[in-house]
Design a protein around this motif. Structure first.
Motif, PDB file in Angstrom:
ATOM      1  N   ALA A  86      -0.141   8.295 -11.019  1.00 43.87           N
ATOM      2  CA  ALA A  86       0.179   7.718 -12.328  1.00 43.87           C
ATOM      3  C   ALA A  86       1.222   6.605 -12.247  1.00 43.87           C
ATOM      4  O   ALA A  86       1.189   5.672 -13.051  1.00 43.87           O
ATOM      5  CB  ALA A  86       0.665   8.816 -13.273  1.00 43.87           C
ATOM      6  N   ASP A  87       2.115   6.668 -11.271  1.00 44.76           N
ATOM      7  CA  ASP A  87       3.163   5.648 -11.168  1.00 44.76           C
ATOM      8  C   ASP A  87       2.742   4.453 -10.303  1.00 44.76           C
ATOM      9  O   ASP A  87       3.575   3.623  -9.960  1.00 44.76           O
ATOM     10  CB  ASP A  87       4.464   6.258 -10.657  1.00 44.76           C
ATOM     11  CG  ASP A  87       4.353   6.822  -9.246  1.00 44.76           C
ATOM     12  OD1 ASP A  87       3.247   6.841  -8.672  1.00 44.76           O
ATOM     13  OD2 ASP A  87       5.398   7.259  -8.713  1.00 44.76           O
ATOM     14  N   GLN A  88       1.462   4.336  -9.996  1.00 43.18           N
ATOM     15  CA  GLN A  88       0.983   3.234  -9.163  1.00 43.18           C
ATOM     16  C   GLN A  88       0.166   2.216  -9.964  1.00 43.18           C
ATOM     17  O   GLN A  88      -0.733   1.568  -9.440  1.00 43.18           O
ATOM     18  CB  GLN A  88       0.176   3.787  -7.982  1.00 43.18           C
ATOM     19  CG  GLN A  88       1.061   4.563  -7.030  1.00 43.18           C
ATOM     20  CD  GLN A  88       0.301   5.255  -5.918  1.00 43.18           C
ATOM     21  OE1 GLN A  88      -0.773   5.815  -6.144  1.00 43.18           O
ATOM     22  NE2 GLN A  88       0.866   5.226  -4.727  1.00 43.18           N
ATOM     23  N   LEU A  89       0.527   2.063 -11.228  1.00 43.82           N
ATOM     24  CA  LEU A  89      -0.136   1.095 -12.096  1.00 43.82           C
ATOM     25  C   LEU A  89      -0.038  -0.316 -11.525  1.00 43.82           C
ATOM     26  O   LEU A  89      -0.996  -1.084 -11.593  1.00 43.82           O
ATOM     27  CB  LEU A  89       0.473   1.143 -13.503  1.00 43.82           C
ATOM     28  CG  LEU A  89      -0.018   0.112 -14.506  1.00 43.82           C
ATOM     29  CD1 LEU A  89      -1.512   0.252 -14.756  1.00 43.82           C
ATOM     30  CD2 LEU A  89       0.755   0.233 -15.809  1.00 43.82           C
ATOM     31  N   LEU A 121      -4.801   2.229   4.416  1.00 42.56           N
ATOM     32  CA  LEU A 121      -4.716   3.337   3.458  1.00 42.56           C
ATOM     33  C   LEU A 121      -3.328   3.321   2.836  1.00 42.56           C
ATOM     34  O   LEU A 121      -2.322   3.121   3.526  1.00 42.56           O
ATOM     35  CB  LEU A 121      -4.977   4.678   4.139  1.00 42.56           C
ATOM     36  CG  LEU A 121      -6.380   4.883   4.718  1.00 42.56           C
ATOM     37  CD1 LEU A 121      -6.479   6.254   5.391  1.00 42.56           C
ATOM     38  CD2 LEU A 121      -7.461   4.739   3.650  1.00 42.56           C
ATOM     39  N   LEU A 122      -3.263   3.574   1.540  1.00 43.65           N
ATOM     40  CA  LEU A 122      -2.020   3.502   0.770  1.00 43.65           C
ATOM     41  C   LEU A 122      -1.156   4.732   0.987  1.00 43.65           C
ATOM     42  O   LEU A 122      -1.588   5.866   0.719  1.00 43.65           O
ATOM     43  CB  LEU A 122      -2.351   3.346  -0.719  1.00 43.65           C
ATOM     44  CG  LEU A 122      -1.183   3.266  -1.692  1.00 43.65           C
ATOM     45  CD1 LEU A 122      -0.316   2.039  -1.418  1.00 43.65           C
ATOM     46  CD2 LEU A 122      -1.709   3.243  -3.120  1.00 43.65           C
ATOM     47  N   VAL A 123       0.058   4.512   1.432  1.00 43.44           N
ATOM     48  CA  VAL A 123       1.031   5.589   1.553  1.00 43.44           C
ATOM     49  C   VAL A 123       1.468   5.978   0.137  1.00 43.44           C
ATOM     50  O   VAL A 123       1.790   5.115  -0.683  1.00 43.44           O
ATOM     51  CB  VAL A 123       2.254   5.131   2.386  1.00 43.44           C
ATOM     52  CG1 VAL A 123       3.346   6.198   2.385  1.00 43.44           C
ATOM     53  CG2 VAL A 123       1.830   4.797   3.807  1.00 43.44           C
ATOM     54  N   GLY A 124       1.451   7.262  -0.178  1.00 42.39           N
ATOM     55  CA  GLY A 124       1.852   7.730  -1.499  1.00 42.39           C
ATOM     56  C   GLY A 124       0.717   7.851  -2.493  1.00 42.39           C
ATOM     57  O   GLY A 124       0.944   8.238  -3.639  1.00 42.39           O
TER      58      GLY A 124
END
Length: 193
Positions: A86-89, A121-124
């Motif tokens: 949710a915090d990766q807008l 690949l995205l960390v987090g």
């Protein structure tokens, strides 16, 4: 149920705007598809990821054939699926093209690792999945890309980013479960169900 034979049906064209309007009612998890290797990388924001099979682990994603990611997926035979929290807008918007960034420039501002297949690949991310292309089925404007899962990196985060009615929305397992519990029907009044 009565089924009308196809030859008796009248062909009524569905307008693209009507179809888009209908699809806005479908809530989708937001992911970033990554493709390429080294400096030859790009990615895009999608809501079209779905599981296909558990055995073997396989998923599919629908990608516009005009998208910059499509030729890289075909060339390298691999892609990453990064399910956003949710915090990766900001990540979703960057890979959707907000700000005009393209290619490798979209990866700035986030931490990435190289997968087994070579894609970033995205960390987090809630989950980052490394896929090998099994098949691409090209239909109309899109390619349905079937990917065999080669590696998964799950996080312990539980708030997802979703897309609904043209807007990004947060889905938080803990907060939303608490809200639902406040408004749900008490179980003692549902006897006999």
């Amino acid at each position: 149920m009565n089924v009308v034979p196809r030859d008796l049906m009248t062909e009524i064209p569905v307008l693209p705007a009507d179809f888009r309007g209908a699809m806005r009612h479908l809530t989708g998890g937001v992911s970033v598809i990554t493709a390429g290797r080294g400096k030859d990388i790009t990615g895009m924001t999608v809501t079209s990821v779905t599981s296909l099979s558990v055995d073997p682990p396989t998923l599919l994603v629908s990608i516009n054939r005009d998208a910059s990611s499509f030729p890289l997926i075909k060339r390298y035979g691999a892609f990453g699926v990064n399910m956003l929290a949710a915090d990766q807008l900001d990540v979703a918007e960057r890979f959707a093209g907000k700000g005009g960034l393209k290619g490798a420039d979209r990866f700035a501002g986030s931490q990435w690792v190289t997968s087994v297949s070579g894609v970033p690949l995205l960390v987090g991310a809630l989950s980052a999945v490394d896929c090998e292309v099994e098949e691409i089925v090209e239909r109309h404007s899109h390619g349905i890309v079937i990917g065999r899962v080669r590696d998964i990196r799950n996080s312990t985060r539980n708030a997802a980013l979703a897309y609904w009615h043209g807007q990004y929305v947060a889905v938080d397992q803990d907060e939303d479960a608490a809200r639902l519990a406040e408004v749900s029907v008490p179980t003692h009044s549902r006897r006999g169900v």
